[in-house]
Design a protein around this motif. Structure first.
Motif, PDB file in Angstrom:
ATOM      1  N   ASP A  33      74.621  25.885 -81.521  1.00  0.00           N
ATOM      2  CA  ASP A  33      75.756  25.411 -80.729  1.00  0.00           C
ATOM      3  C   ASP A  33      76.083  26.382 -79.597  1.00  0.00           C
ATOM      4  O   ASP A  33      77.200  26.477 -79.137  1.00  0.00           O
ATOM      5  N   THR A  34      75.052  27.127 -79.165  1.00  0.00           N
ATOM      6  CA  THR A  34      75.199  28.066 -78.056  1.00  0.00           C
ATOM      7  C   THR A  34      74.148  27.770 -76.993  1.00  0.00           C
ATOM      8  O   THR A  34      72.960  27.645 -77.299  1.00  0.00           O
ATOM      9  N   LEU A  35      74.592  27.641 -75.754  1.00  0.00           N
ATOM     10  CA  LEU A  35      73.680  27.461 -74.627  1.00  0.00           C
ATOM     11  C   LEU A  35      73.625  28.770 -73.850  1.00  0.00           C
ATOM     12  O   LEU A  35      74.667  29.330 -73.486  1.00  0.00           O
ATOM     13  N   VAL A  36      72.418  29.250 -73.590  1.00  0.00           N
ATOM     14  CA  VAL A  36      72.247  30.455 -72.768  1.00  0.00           C
ATOM     15  C   VAL A  36      71.741  30.021 -71.398  1.00  0.00           C
ATOM     16  O   VAL A  36      70.641  29.472 -71.273  1.00  0.00           O
ATOM     17  N   LEU A 241      61.997  34.879 -69.738  1.00  0.00           N
ATOM     18  CA  LEU A 241      62.949  34.669 -70.835  1.00  0.00           C
ATOM     19  C   LEU A 241      63.037  33.197 -71.218  1.00  0.00           C
ATOM     20  O   LEU A 241      63.224  32.852 -72.381  1.00  0.00           O
ATOM     21  N   LEU A 242      62.882  32.343 -70.222  1.00  0.00           N
ATOM     22  CA  LEU A 242      62.888  30.899 -70.488  1.00  0.00           C
ATOM     23  C   LEU A 242      61.666  30.520 -71.327  1.00  0.00           C
ATOM     24  O   LEU A 242      61.765  29.753 -72.301  1.00  0.00           O
ATOM     25  N   GLU A 243      60.523  31.078 -70.989  1.00  0.00           N
ATOM     26  CA  GLU A 243      59.287  30.794 -71.723  1.00  0.00           C
ATOM     27  C   GLU A 243      59.333  31.350 -73.144  1.00  0.00           C
ATOM     28  O   GLU A 243      58.767  30.771 -74.068  1.00  0.00           O
ATOM     29  N   ARG A 244      60.046  32.468 -73.313  1.00  0.00           N
ATOM     30  CA  ARG A 244      60.171  33.074 -74.639  1.00  0.00           C
ATOM     31  C   ARG A 244      61.282  32.450 -75.478  1.00  0.00           C
ATOM     32  O   ARG A 244      61.431  32.765 -76.653  1.00  0.00           O
ATOM     33  N   GLY A 245      62.076  31.580 -74.876  1.00  0.00           N
ATOM     34  CA  GLY A 245      63.140  30.926 -75.614  1.00  0.00           C
ATOM     35  C   GLY A 245      64.430  31.719 -75.688  1.00  0.00           C
ATOM     36  O   GLY A 245      65.350  31.347 -76.411  1.00  0.00           O
ATOM     37  N   GLU A 246      64.532  32.792 -74.907  1.00  0.00           N
ATOM     38  CA  GLU A 246      65.748  33.608 -74.906  1.00  0.00           C
ATOM     39  C   GLU A 246      66.772  33.100 -73.906  1.00  0.00           C
ATOM     40  O   GLU A 246      67.929  33.520 -73.916  1.00  0.00           O
ATOM     41  N   VAL A 247      66.339  32.212 -73.033  1.00  0.00           N
ATOM     42  CA  VAL A 247      67.216  31.518 -72.088  1.00  0.00           C
ATOM     43  C   VAL A 247      66.948  30.033 -72.247  1.00  0.00           C
ATOM     44  O   VAL A 247      65.800  29.619 -72.411  1.00  0.00           O
ATOM     45  N   ASP A 248      68.008  29.234 -72.239  1.00  0.00           N
ATOM     46  CA  ASP A 248      67.858  27.788 -72.429  1.00  0.00           C
ATOM     47  C   ASP A 248      67.758  27.004 -71.129  1.00  0.00           C
ATOM     48  O   ASP A 248      67.150  25.932 -71.098  1.00  0.00           O
ATOM     49  N   MET A 249      68.345  27.537 -70.056  1.00  0.00           N
ATOM     50  CA  MET A 249      68.507  26.697 -68.869  1.00  0.00           C
ATOM     51  C   MET A 249      68.731  27.576 -67.639  1.00  0.00           C
ATOM     52  O   MET A 249      69.382  28.623 -67.713  1.00  0.00           O
ATOM     53  N   SER A 250      68.205  27.144 -66.481  1.00  0.00           N
ATOM     54  CA  SER A 250      68.446  27.867 -65.240  1.00  0.00           C
ATOM     55  C   SER A 250      68.073  27.015 -64.034  1.00  0.00           C
ATOM     56  O   SER A 250      67.161  26.195 -64.101  1.00  0.00           O
ATOM     57  N   ARG A 494      64.915  24.362 -71.778  1.00  0.00           N
ATOM     58  CA  ARG A 494      64.173  24.203 -73.018  1.00  0.00           C
ATOM     59  C   ARG A 494      64.370  22.786 -73.550  1.00  0.00           C
ATOM     60  O   ARG A 494      65.386  22.141 -73.285  1.00  0.00           O
ATOM     61  N   ASP A 495      63.390  22.308 -74.306  1.00  0.00           N
ATOM     62  CA  ASP A 495      63.480  20.959 -74.877  1.00  0.00           C
ATOM     63  C   ASP A 495      64.655  20.819 -75.836  1.00  0.00           C
ATOM     64  O   ASP A 495      65.118  19.708 -76.094  1.00  0.00           O
ATOM     65  N   ARG A 496      65.143  21.945 -76.352  1.00  0.00           N
ATOM     66  CA  ARG A 496      66.263  21.901 -77.298  1.00  0.00           C
ATOM     67  C   ARG A 496      67.583  21.535 -76.621  1.00  0.00           C
ATOM     68  O   ARG A 496      68.554  21.224 -77.301  1.00  0.00           O
ATOM     69  N   VAL A 497      67.618  21.590 -75.293  1.00  0.00           N
ATOM     70  CA  VAL A 497      68.833  21.235 -74.557  1.00  0.00           C
ATOM     71  C   VAL A 497      68.920  19.717 -74.453  1.00  0.00           C
ATOM     72  O   VAL A 497      68.043  19.072 -73.886  1.00  0.00           O
TER      73      VAL A 497
END
Length: 519
Positions: A33-36, A241-250, A494-497
């Motif tokens: 429940d957290t978006l980065v 970071l996006l590719e590693r999954g540490e960032v969700d969106m940019s 990320r697809d999780r968004v």
């Protein structure tokens, strides 16, 4: 054998294992429940009545509500804090009926007095956001839940302006933090005090900002518990970071990076047409650029097709005049410049500059594409004898020089605050708007002043569209700017968004209130 020690060791290991699983469970729950969100630029102030920075608006917008709101992915207007409204026959009075039972995050009740306080504060501060509402002559409290705006004259897009970030409603309770008559500017620069679905929980300068969802939000609560906005200046790091999954969106990746990341497992790039325009300011106060023939010659020198295909990879279209395609008032009949060195040289000769001259153009690393475009156009202009010197400035410096008119040429971009062609006409061409207010070429034409003033006061749609047509023809004929391109908006996630919904008016403000994160 020390059985007691073994038992103690076993218990300790069991507790450690349980602790690890518990901690992992909490981390996973927090992730769900957290978006980065990664931003290349940091916020300077959180005061909605002070800032005109899209980066700040992303953090501010969902901490507040407005009298009216944009509807989903459209440019239509729907009720917000106001349940309904009526407009007088002369289009100068707007009376709003307000929702009841709403409180600001500090517990102050939302009512008509709060609405009046906000617009009085906005106009009294007189910062850039107040420019939208200078047409307001008074805001009057009719009763606790009824407020009336009286305008100096009809203003066709008025109701639309009330859905902008500038019209965010803050708590009158902020005045407890006022110092030396500053209307609590210092406090609100670092805090939020709205009725929106989020509030600012923390802010670590240079690192990150955390927006926390309100469980007791008066409307539909946000699906996210929190939004973490990380400030990362390097686009290459954001991509990693996006590719590693540490960032969700940019939205801060370069065009080349967006292109490269497409198809990467677990990541998708959403691309939509936008009203975001890239153009070049031609300072009409410059000894060379004050001549319309010189400005036209420069417009004929540019390789528009090459820039769009090579630098933008086809993710843009050439502008046809100042009003972008898709916005009411845009005309496909308006003349569109194309590269024609022969015509350009002819115009320079008529202006008396057949031997050319030297001018400077400003760029900033904030928009990486500008330096690349500048290099292309530098080569284009050299073929007509014009020496273009490229000057790279930090974003604040560039904006300061723009506002003071201390430049020859400069790259720039513009996104509308409200869905109306007025944003691309009155702001861009009114002589009194010189500088950051909008007229960044410092163009001065009395006929244009009259036309852009008339369009915003005209209520009849057909007559207004005719005025926009005339404005565009003059703007192109006078080559006030080099009208480069209308870029598509791209956001990597990320697809999780889930639940992202694009609105062309909220270009850098994703709908945090409707987004969820699910693995």
């Amino acid at each position: 054998m020390n059985y007691g020690s073994n038992i103690i060791r076993s218990v300790a290991i069991s507790v450690l294992i349980i602790g690890i699983f518990f901690t992992v469970g909490l981390a996973q729950a927090e992730q769900e429940d957290t978006l980065v969100f990664a931003s290349a630029a940091e916020v300077r102030t959180m005061d909605p009545h002070i800032t005109m920075d899209n980066t700040a608006w992303r953090s501010i917008y969902y901490c507040y509500d407005r009298l009216v709101e944009l509807k989903g992915s459209s440019t239509d207007i729907q009720p917000g804090l106001a349940e309904s409204w009526e407009v007088s026959s002369d289009k100068k009075e707007y009376t709003f009926e307000l929702r009841e039972g709403i409180e600001f995050s500090d517990g102050t009740p939302f009512n008509a007095e709060a609405v009046k306080f906000n617009f009085d504060r906005l106009l009294e501060l007189g910062s850039a956001p107040s420019g939208l509402f200078k047409v307001v002559s008074s805001v009057d409290v009719i009763d606790e839940h009824t407020v009336r705006f009286t305008l100096e004259h009809p203003f066709a897009p008025f109701i639309k302006t009330l859905a902008t970030n500038q019209a965010s409603i803050a708590s009158p309770g902020i005045m407890e933090h006022e110092e030396d008559g500053d209307y609590a500017q210092d406090w609100l620069a670092l805090n939020t005090a709205g009725t929106g679905p989020f509030y600012l929980e923390s802010w670590e300068r240079g690192r990150r900002m955390v927006l926390k969802g309100k469980e007791d939000y008066w409307g539909k609560p946000a699906k996210l518990n929190q939004v973490i906005i990380r400030f990362i200046s390097e686009a290459s790091e954001i991509r990693m970071l996006l590719e590693r999954g540490e960032v969700d969106m940019s939205t801060s990746l370069t065009i080349d990076q967006m292109e490269a990341i497409r198809g990467t497992k677990g990541i998708r790039v959403v691309e939509k047409p936008s009203f975001m325009c890239q153009y070049i300011y031609l300072n009409n106060q410059n000894e060379y650029l004050k001549d319309v023939k010189v400005r036209q010659a420069i417009s004929y020198a540019v390789d528009y097709d090459g820039i769009i295909e090579s630098l933008y990879r086809g993710h843009a279209t050439q502008m046809r005049g100042p009003i972008p395609k898709g916005l009411a008032g845009h005309s496909e009949e308006v003349y569109q410049y194309h590269q024609d060195f022969g015509k350009g040289r002819e115009l320079l000769e008529e202006a008396g500059y057949e031997d050319g001259f030297t001018v400077e153009v400003m760029v900033s690393p904030t928009v990486p594409e500008w330096s690349k475009m500048a290099t292309v156009i530098q080569d284009n202009l050299s073929k007509m004898g014009i020496d273009l010197e490229i000057r790279n400035y930090a974003w604040p410096t560039l904006r300061d020089k723009l506002d003071r008119g201390d430049f020859d040429m400069s790259f720039g971009y513009w996104t509308p605050d409200y869905p109306d062609a007025d944003m691309f006409t009155w702001y861009w061409f009114l002589s009194d708007n010189g500088g950051l207010a909008g007229n960044r070429s410092f163009y001065d034409n009395q006929v244009m002043d009259e036309l852009v003033t008339m369009e915003r006061r005209e209520i009849n749609r057909d007559k207004r569209m005719a005025l926009f047509e005339g404005i565009q023809w003059i703007a192109v004929s006078d080559a006030v700017y080099v009208y480069l391109l209308q870029a598509n908006h791209q956001v990597a996630m990320r697809d999780r968004v889930k639940g992202y919904e694009y609105n062309p008016m909220l270009l850098r403000m994703p709908n945090f209130n409707d987004i969820s994160v699910k693995d």
